[in-house]
Design an enzyme around this catalytic site. Structure first.
Site, PDB file in Angstrom:
ATOM      1  N   LYS A   1       1.119  -1.287   0.136  1.00 41.59           N
ATOM      2  CA  LYS A   1       0.064   0.214   0.328  1.00 41.59           C
ATOM      3  C   LYS A   1       0.446   1.293  -0.090  1.00 41.59           C
ATOM      4  O   LYS A   1       1.622   1.376   1.138  1.00 41.59           O
ATOM      5  CB  LYS A   1      -0.555  -0.177   1.679  1.00 41.59           C
ATOM      6  CG  LYS A   1      -2.176  -0.176   0.927  1.00 41.59           C
ATOM      7  CD  LYS A   1      -2.602  -0.721   2.257  1.00 41.59           C
ATOM      8  CE  LYS A   1      -4.862   0.103   2.217  1.00 41.59           C
ATOM      9  NZ  LYS A   1      -4.907  -0.137   3.801  1.00 41.59           N
TER      10      LYS A   1
HETATM   11  C1  E4P Z   1      -8.311   1.081   3.642  1.00 42.73           C
HETATM   12  O1  E4P Z   1      -7.302   0.194   3.133  1.00 42.73           O
HETATM   13  C2  E4P Z   1      -7.857   1.605   4.764  1.00 42.73           C
HETATM   14  O2  E4P Z   1      -7.728   0.711   5.401  1.00 42.73           O
HETATM   15  C3  E4P Z   1      -9.553   1.720   5.567  1.00 42.73           C
HETATM   16  O3  E4P Z   1     -10.424   0.997   4.596  1.00 42.73           O
HETATM   17  C4  E4P Z   1      -9.479   3.522   6.182  1.00 42.73           C
HETATM   18  O4  E4P Z   1     -10.878   2.935   6.526  1.00 42.73           O
HETATM   19  P1  E4P Z   1     -11.679   3.999   8.128  1.00 42.73           P
HETATM   20  O5  E4P Z   1     -11.933   5.116   7.540  1.00 42.73           O
HETATM   21  O6  E4P Z   1     -12.567   3.052   8.705  1.00 42.73           O
HETATM   22  O7  E4P Z   1     -10.052   4.398   8.826  1.00 42.73           O
END
Ligand code: E4P
Length: 219
Positions: free
Chosen positions: A84
């Protein structure tokens, strides 16, 4: 639509995997910090061994060289790892280089169609629009997903749209109606997808009726 779990919790991942509907996992620094593993790499490896699919692990460096170094180390951990990378200038450059090296990437923290277009041009394997966080600031997160899908369809980009920051089952349903490739969701939302009060009431009634029949037909 592929179902990914947005968690670093091993028990949640084990449970979802046991239901046979889990296609992958996404983690992020916040989710990993919540589990606070002694050895982060070992923890990621354990996730990869449970899930028969992609596992996103995020770099924490914000400069090109640092991101590349972390990305290569993460990718060497397990074949399931998808690195990522945040949607920033050095991140775009890193995604391009990693794509050339054959390392899968998930371009994260995407909040606009322009950013998603850039992620695809850089060669990201996945793009992650954060729908819940956009909703939180009074913008439609799902509208962003619709825009990205439209743009990608015009050019045949191979980047898959991974709907992230999912807060409730309707995010998943609406994203599925639009044809998004993947939805990553908290364990609670995955459970909510299965549940319906009418299913519970209906099952209770069926079982009660069946019980009565057995009692009345007993010798
Ligand atoms: C995406 O890969 C992130 O890990 C995640 O969806 C972030 O979500 P949040 O806004 O609930 O922290």
């Amino acid at each position: 639509m592929k179902f990914f779990l947005d968690t670093a919790n091993l028990e949640e991942i084990r449970q979802a995997a046991s239901w046979g509907i889990l296609d992958g996992v996404t983690t992020n620094p916040t989710l990993l910090a919540r589990e606070n593993p002694l050895d982060v790499q070992e923890h990621l490896y354990r996730i990869c061994e449970i899930v028969q699919g992609p596992v996103s692990a995020e770099v924490v460096a914000t400069d090109y060289e640092g991101m590349l170094e972390e990305a290569r180390a993460l990718a060497s951990l397990h074949p399931h790892i998808v690195v990522k990378v945040p949607m920033i200038r050095d991140g775009v450059r890193a995604i391009r280089t990693l794509a050339q090296e054959g390392i899968s990437t998930n371009c994260t923290l995407v909040f606009s169609p322009a950013q998603a277009l850039v992620a695809a041009k850089a060669g990201a394997s996945y793009v992650s629009p954060f729908v819940g966080r956009l909703d939180d600031v009074g913008t439609s997160g799902l509208e962003l997903v619709r825009q990205i899908l439209t743009i990608y369809s015009h050019y045949g980009f191979e980047t898959r749209v991974l709907v992230a920051s999912v807060r409730h089952p309707m995010h998943v349903v609406e994203a599925a109606l639009m044809g998004a490739d993947v939805c990553t969701m908290p364990f609670k939302v995955l459970e909510q997808l299965i549940q319906h009060p009418l299913t519970d009431v209906g099952l209770e009634r069926f079982l009660a009726d069946w019980q009565k029949r057995q009692v009345s037909s007993a010798p």
